[in-house]
Design a protein around this motif. Structure first.
Motif, PDB file in Angstrom:
ATOM      1  N   PRO A 282       3.505   6.893  -7.005  1.00  0.00           N
ATOM      2  CA  PRO A 282       3.042   8.122  -7.657  1.00  0.00           C
ATOM      3  C   PRO A 282       4.078   9.235  -7.614  1.00  0.00           C
ATOM      4  O   PRO A 282       4.231   9.986  -8.573  1.00  0.00           O
ATOM      5  CB  PRO A 282       1.796   8.526  -6.856  1.00  0.00           C
ATOM      6  N   GLN A 283       4.798   9.327  -6.492  1.00  0.00           N
ATOM      7  CA  GLN A 283       5.714  10.462  -6.349  1.00  0.00           C
ATOM      8  C   GLN A 283       7.094  10.216  -6.939  1.00  0.00           C
ATOM      9  O   GLN A 283       7.860  11.159  -7.129  1.00  0.00           O
ATOM     10  CB  GLN A 283       5.839  10.837  -4.870  1.00  0.00           C
TER      11      GLN A 283
ATOM     12  N   LYS B 259       2.235   1.585  -3.494  1.00  0.00           N
ATOM     13  CA  LYS B 259       1.217   1.921  -4.500  1.00  0.00           C
ATOM     14  C   LYS B 259       0.705   3.362  -4.345  1.00  0.00           C
ATOM     15  O   LYS B 259       0.551   4.076  -5.332  1.00  0.00           O
ATOM     16  CB  LYS B 259       0.050   0.941  -4.349  1.00  0.00           C
ATOM     17  N   ARG B 260       0.504   3.791  -3.112  1.00  0.00           N
ATOM     18  CA  ARG B 260      -0.147   5.083  -2.927  1.00  0.00           C
ATOM     19  C   ARG B 260       0.803   6.223  -2.578  1.00  0.00           C
ATOM     20  O   ARG B 260       0.450   7.382  -2.753  1.00  0.00           O
ATOM     21  CB  ARG B 260      -1.234   4.950  -1.857  1.00  0.00           C
ATOM     22  N   ILE B 261       1.993   5.894  -2.089  1.00  0.00           N
ATOM     23  CA  ILE B 261       2.912   6.968  -1.681  1.00  0.00           C
ATOM     24  C   ILE B 261       4.152   7.031  -2.580  1.00  0.00           C
ATOM     25  O   ILE B 261       4.459   8.068  -3.166  1.00  0.00           O
ATOM     26  CB  ILE B 261       3.383   6.776  -0.204  1.00  0.00           C
TER      27      ILE B 261
ATOM     28  N   HIS C  53       0.800  14.747  -2.705  1.00  0.00           N
ATOM     29  CA  HIS C  53       0.093  14.496  -3.965  1.00  0.00           C
ATOM     30  C   HIS C  53      -1.373  14.133  -3.741  1.00  0.00           C
ATOM     31  O   HIS C  53      -2.115  13.953  -4.695  1.00  0.00           O
ATOM     32  CB  HIS C  53       0.793  13.376  -4.734  1.00  0.00           C
ATOM     33  N   MET C  54      -1.777  14.008  -2.470  1.00  0.00           N
ATOM     34  CA  MET C  54      -3.170  13.643  -2.190  1.00  0.00           C
ATOM     35  C   MET C  54      -3.924  14.872  -1.690  1.00  0.00           C
ATOM     36  O   MET C  54      -3.319  15.812  -1.174  1.00  0.00           O
ATOM     37  CB  MET C  54      -3.221  12.583  -1.091  1.00  0.00           C
TER      38      MET C  54
ATOM     39  N   PHE D  20       0.849  13.721   2.786  1.00  0.00           N
ATOM     40  CA  PHE D  20       1.254  13.230   1.462  1.00  0.00           C
ATOM     41  C   PHE D  20       0.874  14.312   0.451  1.00  0.00           C
ATOM     42  O   PHE D  20      -0.315  14.557   0.217  1.00  0.00           O
ATOM     43  CB  PHE D  20       0.560  11.913   1.159  1.00  0.00           C
TER      44      PHE D  20
ATOM     45  N   PHE E 209      -6.624   7.781   3.801  1.00  0.00           N
ATOM     46  CA  PHE E 209      -5.516   6.829   3.669  1.00  0.00           C
ATOM     47  C   PHE E 209      -5.318   6.076   4.985  1.00  0.00           C
ATOM     48  O   PHE E 209      -5.150   4.852   5.015  1.00  0.00           O
ATOM     49  CB  PHE E 209      -4.232   7.581   3.292  1.00  0.00           C
TER      50      PHE E 209
ATOM     51  N   GLU F  94       0.826  -1.205   0.000  1.00  0.00           N
ATOM     52  CA  GLU F  94       0.000   0.000   0.000  1.00  0.00           C
ATOM     53  C   GLU F  94       0.865   1.263   0.000  1.00  0.00           C
ATOM     54  O   GLU F  94       0.571   2.239  -0.698  1.00  0.00           O
ATOM     55  CB  GLU F  94      -0.891  -0.023   1.241  1.00  0.00           C
TER      56      GLU F  94
END
Lengths: 485, 216
Positions: A404-405, A399-401, B86-87, B84, B95, A396
């Motif tokens: 993307p960056q 995938k989410r942190i 980008h969110m 974060f 999250f 996770e």
């Protein structure tokens, strides 16, 4: 899961050594007096190359600071890209342009030093600029207010303050020069052999895999140990620098520009003569489309495989020994990498292309990690910590942190790897026929002193390389824009 | 009561030596000390980000020190807030809910409630890198709380804010703690944080707890 993938990364990056070790059925410790001389010479040239790059790079860094203060547009659009150019374009471009511009070219020891310095001066200057701006700006201003001259400040404390950082930059260049293959092969001549060339001769001429494996392992371990025990200083990239009027010098500007100027002048000279030669050679014209296609496959494949490797590394790059191993690992020996992949798997045109993709990626990725990707991932470490504390799983978090960056950086660097793949002739000449790709044709022309024609094909390579680079970095840029908007 | 025992760490020129420290079940236990006194090291050790083999941390009968950082179920707000970027604000908060496998329905309800208490409605859909300091602070707090933590850990949570925003943030935290009475462990060097929030104050100097006082 992270541990399993970490193991996979280790297996992938050390696979050339493992393959050659098993093929040679072990290691041969039979070292001659000549081999020791080669080691000493390799160490000397790497040391002097890094020293020259550091000294000239320091002066160039002062030029960069001067230009950033006084001419920010020139700095941003001309000087900074010029510094990056020799490191971003394929080595063949630097070699060929230098052979064209520096006439007569000093082949041998001086030639190797010269090309290594030209290649690394810009990137060293940019690194030193960052160090000086971030660490010496305040100190230098205080010293100036106390009435100290620039020389007094630098030699009585300034240089000592950043000595560790300069040593790291020097080590980076040393590692590149120590395991350099293409430059010593082309300009070294028969008298000046480096370890890489020696490994190449051991396999190609004598078929002594066991000794070649031992030499390669010795080379890799020596760099690894050096990198492992010297503290790694990776920092999140800072875009803005403090303005520094005191530690700047206009003399550094031409020094920073010289390598890029050599490449540009070398590329622009004798274009028409090259075209005439090209029009006369029907066979070359007939074979060229196939060679371009092969090069394109290798470039795209290298970009994609590098992207995969960057993401794998981003997944596992978090604290612990593995992170240090990844940072300490310079790059596999080009020769070992080439021959190790050559002996395994079926032979044929497609296999050669796959070997090139795997080999060039494995050589490019460690260098690009040290160049930029480690900073990118390091800057996300804090976010990773927070996400872990919030209870997110490794998958996770990635995938989410992380993904993307780091996507833009991974795409951008994969683009550079694909650009390098267009120009690779060192590894390619081991795993493929001499006329398999455009770069191999250029190398053949270069060694037969048909430099004008080689330069003409270099233009083709440059254009194609820029297009594939633009493809990868463009995808990254679009995604990045979407992400932050 | 939550008890921390044997937090011993030795670095080259610095050591942490805490034999025993008790955190309150309700209200704010503050670790108060000057810069360099070891507050952040203690904080990161409790989070599980620094290995400390000797540490024993018992929380309501459970040994938290034997759990991984994620399994400790802590709500954490760092000094740098660390959203974060980008969110969106909402994605940042959700999250944490998703990471703790909190059902969508419960998470949405909690988000609604937190948005109201922390006055976040007008910027919930804004990207985190576009939020102001005060807004980021509230999002970080909401993100820590939505994950239904055992304990809330705050590392100098207001130090990045200016004076007016600090006052506002403390008021919001107080009202939030009235709503959700969970234990809070806060590290700070700011005496105003102590005066306005702390129930118990543990003073740390040179890596050692030198006094423990319960506030009236």
């Amino acid at each position: 899961m992270r541990r399993a993938l970490g193991l996979l990364v280790i297996i992938i990056i050390f696979s050339p050594y493992a393959l050659s070790f098993f093929h040679g059925q072990g290691l041969s410790f039979d070292i001659s007096y000549n081999d020791i001389n080669v080691f000493a010479f390799t160490l000397l040239q790497a040391f002097l190359s890094s020293l020259a790059s550091l000294v000239l790079g320091f002066i160039a860094a002062l030029g960069l600071i001067y230009s950033a203060n006084r001419y920010p547009v020139f700095y941003k659009w001309i000087l900074r890209p010029s510094c990056l150019l020799p490191n971003v374009v394929p080595v063949i471009m630097v070699i060929l342009a230098s052979l064209k511009v520096i006439d007569p070219f000093p082949f041998g020891f001086t030639g190797i030093l010269l090309l290594h310095t030209l290649m690394n001066l810009g990137i060293v200057a940019l690194s030193i600029q960052k160090i000086v701006s971030n660490k010496l700006s305040g100190l230098s201003e205080v010293s100036a207010l106390f009435g100290a001259s620039r020389a007094q400040f630098l030699f009585r404390g300034g240089l000592q303050t950043i000595f560790g950082d300069l040593a790291m930059v020097g080590l980076f260049v040393f590692a590149i020069c120590y395991s350099s293959f293409a430059i010593p092969l082309v300009v070294g001549g028969s008298q000046f052999t480096t370890i890489e060339v020696l490994i190449f001769e051991q396999i190609r001429l004598e078929g002594d895999w066991a000794k070649a494996s031992f030499l390669a392992l010795l080379q890799a371990i020596s760099i690894f140990v050096l990198c492992y025990f010297i503290p790694q200083k990776i920092e999140a990239t800072k875009e803005s620098f403090r303005r520094n009027q005191y530690l700047s010098s206009r003399i550094g500007i031409p020094i920073a520009l010289i390598p890029a100027l050599i490449i540009i002048i070398g590329l622009f000279g004798s274009f028409s003569m090259g075209m005439k030669q090209f029009l006369r050679l029907d066979l070359l014209r007939a074979e060229l489309p196939g060679q371009i296609l092969n090069s394109l496959v290798v470039a795209i494949g290298t970009g994609l495989f590098s992207f995969l490797l960057f993401n794998l590394i981003a997944f596992v790059f978090y604290r612990g020994t593995l992170k240090k191993i990844i940072l300490s690992y310079a790059a596999p020996s080009t020769v070992i990498c080439g021959f190790a992949f050559l002996i395994f798997g079926p032979q044929g045109e497609v296999s050669s292309l796959i070997r090139m993709i795997l080999g060039i990626s494995l050589i490019s990725v460690p260098a690009l990690i040290r160049l930029q990707f480690a900073n990118t991932i390091y800057s996300l470490e804090r976010q990773r910590e927070v996400a872990v504390l919030l209870g997110a799983s490794d998958a996770e978090v990635f995938k989410r942190i992380i993904f993307p960056q780091s996507f833009f950086s991974a795409c951008f660097l994969s683009g550079i790897a694909s650009f390098w793949a267009w120009g690779d002739f060192a590894l390619s000449s081991i795993v493929a026929d001499r006329s398999h790709t455009v770069a191999l044709v250029i190398q053949a022309l270069m060694t037969s002193y048909r430099l004008e024609l080689a330069v003409l094909l270099l233009w083709l390579l440059l254009i194609c390389g820029i297009l594939t680079f633009a493809l990868f970095s463009g995808i990254g840029y679009v995604y990045h824009k979407k992400l932050i908007s | 009561m939550s008890t921390i025992k044997n937090l011993f760490l030795k670095f080259e020129e610095f050591s942490i030596d805490i034999g025993e420290l008790e955190l309150l079940d309700q209200g704010v236990t503050a670790l108060w000390g000057a810069s360099g006194s070891g507050k952040t090291t203690v904080f990161r050790t409790l989070c599980g980000l620094i290995d400390c083999p000797s540490l024993e941390w018992e929380f309501q009968g459970e040994r938290l020190d034997q759990l991984s950082p994620g399994e400790r179920r802590l709500g954490v707000v760092f000094q740098s807030l660390d959203l974060f970027p980008h969110m969106t604000a909402k994605d940042n908060i959700m999250f944490a809910a998703k990471a703790r496998s909190i059902s969508q329905e419960v998470a949405n309800k909690d988000l609604e409630h937190l948005s109201e208490v922390l006055e976040m409605n007008r910027f919930l859909n804004r990207k985190a890198h576009l939020l102001s300091g005060g807004e980021s602070q509230r999002v970080a707090l909401a993100r820590a709380l939505i994950s239904q933590p055992r304990i809330l850990l705050l590392d100098e949570p207001f130090s990045a804010l200016d004076r007016d925003l600090r006052l506002e943030a403390r008021r919001l935290l107080n009202s939030l703690l009235q709503e959700k009475p969970i234990p809070v462990f806060m590290i700070t060097h700011d005496s105003e944080d102590i005066d306005e929030l702390a129930t118990r104050v543990c003073r740390i100097e040179m890596g050692q707890i030198t006094s423990v006082n319960d506030q009236a």
